[in-house]
Scaffold this motif. Structure first.
Motif, PDB file in Angstrom:
ATOM      1  N   ASN A 137      -9.252   6.805  -9.608  1.00 59.28           N
ATOM      2  CA  ASN A 137      -8.407   6.094 -10.578  1.00 59.28           C
ATOM      3  C   ASN A 137      -8.295   6.823 -11.907  1.00 59.28           C
ATOM      4  O   ASN A 137      -7.264   6.760 -12.563  1.00 59.28           O
ATOM      5  CB  ASN A 137      -8.893   4.663 -10.757  1.00 59.28           C
ATOM      6  N   THR A 140      -5.660   9.652 -11.214  1.00 56.06           N
ATOM      7  CA  THR A 140      -4.348   9.352 -10.624  1.00 56.06           C
ATOM      8  C   THR A 140      -3.161   9.793 -11.488  1.00 56.06           C
ATOM      9  O   THR A 140      -2.248  10.439 -10.984  1.00 56.06           O
ATOM     10  CB  THR A 140      -4.256   7.860 -10.252  1.00 56.06           C
ATOM     11  N   LYS A 144      -0.985  15.417  -8.726  1.00 58.44           N
ATOM     12  CA  LYS A 144       0.199  15.250  -7.890  1.00 58.44           C
ATOM     13  C   LYS A 144      -0.154  14.330  -6.725  1.00 58.44           C
ATOM     14  O   LYS A 144       0.663  13.531  -6.272  1.00 58.44           O
ATOM     15  CB  LYS A 144       0.639  16.632  -7.388  1.00 58.44           C
ATOM     16  N   TRP A 145      -1.390  14.444  -6.272  1.00 57.59           N
ATOM     17  CA  TRP A 145      -1.900  13.582  -5.202  1.00 57.59           C
ATOM     18  C   TRP A 145      -3.405  13.605  -5.276  1.00 57.59           C
ATOM     19  O   TRP A 145      -3.998  14.611  -5.707  1.00 57.59           O
ATOM     20  CB  TRP A 145      -1.443  14.129  -3.836  1.00 57.59           C
ATOM     21  N   ARG A 161      -3.525  18.348   3.939  1.00 64.39           N
ATOM     22  CA  ARG A 161      -2.487  17.753   3.084  1.00 64.39           C
ATOM     23  C   ARG A 161      -2.627  18.250   1.655  1.00 64.39           C
ATOM     24  O   ARG A 161      -1.640  18.551   0.981  1.00 64.39           O
ATOM     25  CB  ARG A 161      -2.609  16.226   3.100  1.00 64.39           C
ATOM     26  N   ILE A 165       0.384  19.978  -0.295  1.00 63.43           N
ATOM     27  CA  ILE A 165       1.010  19.296  -1.432  1.00 63.43           C
ATOM     28  C   ILE A 165       0.875  20.131  -2.708  1.00 63.43           C
ATOM     29  O   ILE A 165       1.827  20.255  -3.488  1.00 63.43           O
ATOM     30  CB  ILE A 165       0.395  17.891  -1.611  1.00 63.43           C
ATOM     31  N   ILE A 198       5.072  16.137   5.606  1.00 64.72           N
ATOM     32  CA  ILE A 198       4.610  14.773   5.390  1.00 64.72           C
ATOM     33  C   ILE A 198       5.871  13.921   5.332  1.00 64.72           C
ATOM     34  O   ILE A 198       6.802  14.234   4.579  1.00 64.72           O
ATOM     35  CB  ILE A 198       3.807  14.659   4.075  1.00 64.72           C
ATOM     36  N   ARG A 199       5.905  12.873   6.132  1.00 59.61           N
ATOM     37  CA  ARG A 199       7.140  12.109   6.274  1.00 59.61           C
ATOM     38  C   ARG A 199       7.717  11.636   4.924  1.00 59.61           C
ATOM     39  O   ARG A 199       8.916  11.664   4.694  1.00 59.61           O
ATOM     40  CB  ARG A 199       6.858  10.908   7.177  1.00 59.61           C
ATOM     41  N   SER A 200       6.833  11.214   4.047  1.00 61.62           N
ATOM     42  CA  SER A 200       7.313  10.598   2.798  1.00 61.62           C
ATOM     43  C   SER A 200       7.457  11.605   1.658  1.00 61.62           C
ATOM     44  O   SER A 200       7.683  11.223   0.524  1.00 61.62           O
ATOM     45  CB  SER A 200       6.343   9.497   2.389  1.00 61.62           C
ATOM     46  N   TYR A 201       7.322  12.883   1.952  1.00 59.19           N
ATOM     47  CA  TYR A 201       7.312  13.898   0.886  1.00 59.19           C
ATOM     48  C   TYR A 201       8.350  14.960   1.200  1.00 59.19           C
ATOM     49  O   TYR A 201       8.295  15.595   2.244  1.00 59.19           O
ATOM     50  CB  TYR A 201       5.907  14.500   0.826  1.00 59.19           C
TER      51      TYR A 201
ATOM     52  N   GLU B  12       4.257   4.421   2.502  1.00 60.39           N
ATOM     53  CA  GLU B  12       3.231   4.485   3.538  1.00 60.39           C
ATOM     54  C   GLU B  12       2.113   3.532   3.119  1.00 60.39           C
ATOM     55  O   GLU B  12       2.017   3.150   1.953  1.00 60.39           O
ATOM     56  CB  GLU B  12       2.672   5.914   3.642  1.00 60.39           C
ATOM     57  N   GLN B  14      -1.252   3.268   2.000  1.00 62.32           N
ATOM     58  CA  GLN B  14      -2.306   4.130   1.452  1.00 62.32           C
ATOM     59  C   GLN B  14      -3.095   3.379   0.388  1.00 62.32           C
ATOM     60  O   GLN B  14      -2.509   2.764  -0.507  1.00 62.32           O
ATOM     61  CB  GLN B  14      -1.695   5.379   0.787  1.00 62.32           C
ATOM     62  N   ASN B  19      -1.888   1.339  -7.408  1.00 61.54           N
ATOM     63  CA  ASN B  19      -2.252   1.800  -8.746  1.00 61.54           C
ATOM     64  C   ASN B  19      -1.363   2.952  -9.189  1.00 61.54           C
ATOM     65  O   ASN B  19      -0.887   2.998 -10.320  1.00 61.54           O
ATOM     66  CB  ASN B  19      -3.717   2.234  -8.752  1.00 61.54           C
ATOM     67  N   ARG B  20      -1.113   3.890  -8.278  1.00 60.04           N
ATOM     68  CA  ARG B  20      -0.293   5.055  -8.616  1.00 60.04           C
ATOM     69  C   ARG B  20       1.104   4.610  -9.059  1.00 60.04           C
ATOM     70  O   ARG B  20       1.711   5.215  -9.945  1.00 60.04           O
ATOM     71  CB  ARG B  20      -0.219   5.998  -7.407  1.00 60.04           C
ATOM     72  N   ILE B  23       0.802   2.413 -12.608  1.00 58.32           N
ATOM     73  CA  ILE B  23       0.591   3.148 -13.862  1.00 58.32           C
ATOM     74  C   ILE B  23       1.862   3.842 -14.355  1.00 58.32           C
ATOM     75  O   ILE B  23       1.958   4.173 -15.525  1.00 58.32           O
ATOM     76  CB  ILE B  23      -0.577   4.160 -13.776  1.00 58.32           C
ATOM     77  N   ILE B  70       3.878  11.060  -3.588  1.00 59.94           N
ATOM     78  CA  ILE B  70       3.817  11.637  -2.238  1.00 59.94           C
ATOM     79  C   ILE B  70       4.002  10.584  -1.143  1.00 59.94           C
ATOM     80  O   ILE B  70       4.712  10.814  -0.173  1.00 59.94           O
ATOM     81  CB  ILE B  70       2.469  12.375  -2.017  1.00 59.94           C
ATOM     82  N   ASP B  71       3.371   9.432  -1.292  1.00 63.02           N
ATOM     83  CA  ASP B  71       3.382   8.461  -0.203  1.00 63.02           C
ATOM     84  C   ASP B  71       4.518   7.447  -0.305  1.00 63.02           C
ATOM     85  O   ASP B  71       4.530   6.456   0.413  1.00 63.02           O
ATOM     86  CB  ASP B  71       2.030   7.740  -0.144  1.00 63.02           C
ATOM     87  N   VAL B  72       5.451   7.690  -1.201  1.00 62.45           N
ATOM     88  CA  VAL B  72       6.599   6.792  -1.338  1.00 62.45           C
ATOM     89  C   VAL B  72       7.769   7.358  -0.532  1.00 62.45           C
ATOM     90  O   VAL B  72       8.120   8.528  -0.651  1.00 62.45           O
ATOM     91  CB  VAL B  72       6.999   6.632  -2.819  1.00 62.45           C
TER      92      VAL B  72
END
Lengths: 586, 195
Positions: A137, A140, A144-145, A161, A165, A198-201, B12, B14, B19-20, B23, B70-72
């Motif tokens: 946290n 974050t 980037k990830w 990953r 990334i 990565i599917r969402s990236y 996704e 995750q 939180n990501r 923020i 990334i996970d969106v």
């Protein structure tokens, strides 16, 4: 240095399952990702990983720094000099929190990093265990990830990953937090497989041909085009494509501080640096061009000055790989999404050959004015104390534009970037977006590892060097031949300049006393010298350059020299001033 | 001008993604008026529905920053007239009031309230509707001794959306969505490039 190439096939997926510990999977991952260098600092929660590293120490070189911030800045310097991903190890708690400044710096300057932090056992998470902190946290907003591995079975996938990334698309820092049980745990290991999607990236937005032709039409009709480019040209490894583009249409080109070096500074179309302390011509003429072509840059406020008076007369073409940058600060007339390695050749193909002699002459005229008012008097002072610009001018004679110049943050940074000659890409390593004092020395160490055959000179101020001076210990232990040039004006110079110009000379807590740097360096067994007289400058620089080993040179410069030109805060780029007297009250 | 804007985020599943995303709002000091997470029409894909009171331009930039995570998978933002939306509310009312005052019961019936639990001491009613309807009912119930009240986050369906199925299938090749890449100069070639 170890050649990474032969590692690529060492660990490949196979049908035979073997039991491996999470820590050893980390090592396999690093080798498969062609990593051969780690900057780090061990501690309790990362000990299993360090134990595994002991078995791999012939293939994975580990640089023990003196502070985790030093590790991450070194990894940044390494990544920026080499174009590869920097890797950092740190322990949990304070080890991890000490990385935060470097993560923020790498995030804003798009530097690919993979940071691996140890964490307490998974069953202790949230119990305020010894050296436990909520690293995920905390980091974050500056990664980037990030991802917390609590089971060894996740290890290979998470690291794959992470490396994908960090380096793809718009690069950036990734943090993987690994609990101690996951490091120790034995798991079935099928081999390490690199991640490639990565599917969402979507790292590279799809290029829209319509925008290329719209952009080309604007460039063809432009009478006063100006190209402004940033680090994206280097990150896209598109230096050649960029030169082909600007040469075809005879486009004068100015760089942001992060873009410096992507175009040789003495290229006929190079018109200088943008921004608050950039060159006079490109700032002034930004508000006179008819088409502004931005390549891999993000219209930072230090570049644009007052936004509502920035290039309002111009059509804006914005090339960027990150869709979130388009229209963020400046509305693009034609947005060209995509990797500039691919979009620039398309654009070059589509535009007509042109010549803009008269328009380029205006930049030349501005340059003459800046030479007369600022550059000549700064580089060739008639008397008085040594100036920073004079040091840079002399340094250029020795580097011939071939050295990597790593700077810290402040007046010396602006002088170095204004006056350094650079013939090669990846020659300017500086903390641009975050402005992190203390960046210079550790980043220079990392840069030397990233480009061992190039000369690396850290140019730092007396403020910044004292923030991370402990990394002289890293130089001592590794013997890296880094040249450290301290420009000591006994002030926090940039803050002092603002206090002089905008706060009525009220010098509030900017006087900085320094240790005897020569003795400090000698204490670390590093050769050192200090000069303050003009006649000693040339021999001192010569000695530093030709010394076969690390060297620290302190140069005592004028205490209250100011950096000009300057776009005062809140002013338009066309209100750039060449001297103190030109600043009008707002 | 600040409008009520509903942001729909497909993600996704995750840990830490909430939180990501959150923020990104707090960094810009934008208050989240309502936040709902739920499964979507596709297994394993989650759907955030976030309501903010903001200018469209601010939300456009914010949406790009969210989609960059990334996970969106995909982000949409819509005004109220572009969506079908509902909120749900629960009201705990003393049982004796209902028994004694006929008009309270009528009030609840007229507003489409449904009794979820009936006990000797209290009755829990439920309504589903839009913010104003729920607020009105609360205001009218208060004089009669509303013991407890809770309202859910907004859930919304985008009128013009065809869902995420097709996009997921071709996501690798998918262009950035028009909502996010829409540019005021796009398709205005003649105005931009004058002869």
């Amino acid at each position: 240095m170890i050649s990474p190439a032969h590692y690529a096939d060492v660990v490949t997926p196979s049908d035979t399952l073997t039991l491996e510990s999470g820590s050893r999977i980390v090592m396999h991952a690093l080798l498969a990702e062609e990593v051969n260098l780690i900057f780090g600092y061990p501690g309790g929660a990362i000990m299993p990983i360090y134990d595994a590293l002991y078995d791999f120490k012939d293939d994975l070189q580990h640089i023990l720094v003196r502070h985790e911030q030093g590790a991450i800045h070194a990894a940044q310097g390494y990544a920026r000099a080499s174009g590869r991903t920097g890797v950092v190890f740190a322990t949990s708690g304070p080890g991890a929190t000490n990385l935060v400044t470097g993560l923020a710096d790498a995030m804003i300057d798009s530097t690919p990093l993979v940071c691996i932090t140890g964490q307490v056992f998974a069953h202790l998470l949230g119990t305020d265990a010894f050296q436990e902190t909520d690293v995920i946290n905390i980091t974050t907003p500056v990664t980037k990830w990030n991802y917390q591995v609590t089971d060894a079975s996740e290890m290979a996938g998470a690291l794959a990953r992470a490396f994908y990334i960090a380096a793809s698309g718009r690069p950036g820092p990734v943090l993987i937090d690994i609990t101690k049980n996951a490091q120790l745990q034995q798991t079935d290991f099928e081999g390490y497989e690199k991640c490639s999607r990565i599917r969402s990236y979507r790292p590279k937005p799809v290029i829209r041909p319509a925008y290329i032709s719209e952009a080309a039409a604007l460039i063809d009709r432009a009478e006063r085009p100006l190209v402004v480019f940033g680090q994206g040209v280097m990150l896209g490894k598109a230096e050649k494509e960029f030169i082909d583009f600007i040469e075809k249409a005879d486009l004068p080109s100015a760089w942001t501080i992060m873009g410096m070096g992507a175009l040789p500074t003495d290229h006929p179309l190079a018109v200088g640096m943008l921004g608050m302390h950039g060159n006079y011509g490109p700032n002034l003429l930004t508000n006179q061009c008819d088409v502004l072509i931005a390549v891999g840059m993000r219209f930072d406020d230090r570049v644009t000055g007052r936004l509502d008076k920035y290039a309002t007369q111009a059509k804006i073409i914005h090339l960027d790989i990150d869709p979130a940058e388009i229209d963020k600060n400046i509305k693009a007339t034609v947005p060209v999404w995509g990797d500039c390695k691919e979009t620039l050749p398309l654009l070059t193909e589509a535009i007509q050959k042109k010549s803009h002699v008269a328009w380029r002459q205006k930049f030349a005229e501005c340059h003459v004015r800046e030479m007369d008012k600022v550059i000549t008097p700064e580089q060739f002072p008639a008397g008085g104390p040594i100036t920073m610009a004079e040091v840079m001018h002399q340094l250029n004679q020795y580097t011939g534009g071939e050295a990597i110049i790593v700077t810290d943050v402040g007046q010396h940074q602006m002088v170095a970037c204004r006056y350094a000659v650079m013939n090669q890409s990846r020659s300017n390593i500086t903390s641009g977006g975050l402005g992190t004092m203390g960046f210079g020395l550790p980043a220079a160490i990392g840069a030397k590892f990233g480009a061992p055959h190039r000369m690396v000179i850290a140019i730092v101020g007396d403020g910044g060097i004292q923030m991370t001076i402990q990394e002289l210990g890293t130089i001592m232990q590794t013997g890296m031949k880094v040249k450290v040039l301290i420009l000591n004006n006994e002030y926090l110079g940039m803050v002092r300049q603002w206090q002089e110009l905008f706060h009525d000379h009220r010098y509030s807590f900017v006087q900085m006393s320094s240790p005897d740097y020569v003795q400090v360096a000698n204490g670390y067994h590093i050769m050192a010298a200090s000069v303050s007289a003009r006649e000693d400058l040339t021999p001192a620089l010569e000695k530093m350059i030709y010394h076969d080993g690390p060297y620290l040179l302190e140069i005592k410069v004028g205490k209250e020299n100011n950096i000009f030109p300057m776009v005062p805060t809140g002013r338009s780029v066309s209100e750039i001033v060449l001297c103190k007297e030109e600043i009008r009250p707002s | 001008m600040k409008n009520e804007i509903t942001i729909t985020v497909y993600t996704e599943n995750q840990v830490g993604l909430l939180n990501r995303i959150a923020i990104l709002f707090s960094r810009r000091k934008i208050n989240i008026e309502s936040l709902n997470t739920s499964p979507s029409e596709l297994e394993g894909i989650y759907r955030f529905t976030i309501v903010v009171l903001e200018e469209e331009e601010v939300v456009r930039k914010l949406a790009r920053q969210i989609e960059k995570q990334i996970d969106v998978l995909k982000v949409y933002f819509n005004n109220n007239d572009e969506i079908i939306w509902q909120e749900m509310a629960l009201y705990k009312v003393p049982a004796d009031i209902i028994a004694e005052k006929v008009k309270v019961e009528r009030l609840l019936r007229v507003n489409g309230a449904r009794a979820v639990v009936i006990r000797k001491d209290y009755i829990v009613f439920e309504t589903t509707g839009q913010r104003e309807e729920i607020n009105n009912l609360v205001a009218r119930l208060e004089p009669f001794g509303l013991i407890e009240f809770v309202r859910s986050a907004r859930i919304a369906i985008i009128k013009a959306s065809a869902g995420i199925h097709d996009q997921i299938l071709e996501f690798e090749e998918k262009l950035p969505g028009d909502t996010l890449t829409g540019n005021e100069f796009l398709n205005k070639h003649k105005e931009v490039v004058t002869e």
